[in-house]
Design a protein around this motif. Structure first.
Motif, PDB file in Angstrom:
ATOM      1  N   LYS A 124      -9.942  -0.674  11.034  1.00 13.42           N
ATOM      2  CA  LYS A 124      -9.966  -0.222   9.629  1.00 13.42           C
ATOM      3  C   LYS A 124      -8.746   0.638   9.313  1.00 13.42           C
ATOM      4  O   LYS A 124      -8.150   0.505   8.241  1.00 13.42           O
ATOM      5  N   LYS A 127      -5.558  -1.550   9.116  1.00 10.83           N
ATOM      6  CA  LYS A 127      -5.522  -2.351   7.888  1.00 10.83           C
ATOM      7  C   LYS A 127      -5.188  -1.479   6.675  1.00 10.83           C
ATOM      8  O   LYS A 127      -4.383  -1.876   5.821  1.00 10.83           O
ATOM      9  N   GLU A 161      -9.367  -0.798   1.208  1.00  9.46           N
ATOM     10  CA  GLU A 161      -9.203  -0.612   2.649  1.00  9.46           C
ATOM     11  C   GLU A 161      -9.220   0.862   3.039  1.00  9.46           C
ATOM     12  O   GLU A 161      -9.668   1.218   4.123  1.00  9.46           O
TER      13      GLU A 161
END
Length: 190
Positions: A124, A127, A161
């Motif tokens: 995570k 990204k 994100e």
């Protein structure tokens, strides 16, 4: 690893130095894929204190390897990239991974799987930073290099994100404000 295999890998990686991205640098030159990956790795290193429970070495590995598939396909901006483009890139990357000796084959295959799934904090974070680095680069470049759709896209790029973490939300909000300020400054020229 044999000298031949290592040299083959480095020759492949040179494509990332030659392949340019949609992004422009502040000096008016297009950014290479390798430059993006390098700065993304630097980004990860300098936020490590904000993520004490994250394996930052793994995040840096993700930053280094995340666009290696573009050594085969070139860079396609996210707003033009189709599912078919994604599948072709993934297929070529998987073919290449299968040519690697152990333990590299298994290590990188596992890393790419983790990145695809986006379930771990490491994936995570990588990204979110990948999206923000692109937005930050756009803010550094002359606004004349932006496409019309980027006036709307750049301020919100990475918002979803970055939502997993308060620090990343704040960083995205700061980057968004820089984009809005840049757009407002350009509007005053008209």
């Amino acid at each position: 690893m044999t000298p031949e295999k290592l040299t083959e890998i480095l020759y492949l990686a040179e494509n990332l130095k030659k392949n340019t991205r949609h992004s422009w640098l502040s000096n008016g030159r297009r950014e290479s894929v390798a430059e993006h990956s390098w700065r993304l790795s630097l980004f990860a290193y300098f936020v490590k204190d904000e993520f004490p429970n994250v394996d930052m070495d793994k995040v840096i590995m993700m930053c280094i390897f995340h666009d290696l598939g573009e050594a085969f396909t070139g860079d396609i901006p996210s707003f033009y990239k189709t599912n078919n483009d994604e599948e072709i890139e993934k297929h070529k990357l998987c073919e290449w991974l299968n040519t690697l000796p152990q333990p590299y084959k298994d290590e990188l295959t596992s890393l790419y799987k983790e990145m695809d799934e986006l379930k771990t904090e490491e994936a995570k974070l990588w990204k979110a930073m990948d999206k923000l680095e692109a937005s930050i680069q756009h803010n550094e470049a002359e606004i004349r290099t932006w496409l019309p759709l980027e006036y709307e896209l750049n301020p919100v790029y990475g918002e979803k994100e970055c939502g997993f973490n308060e620090y990343m939300k704040n960083l995205q909000e700061y980057t968004k404000q820089l984009s809005l300020d840049k757009i407002a400054k350009e509007s005053k020229k008209d």
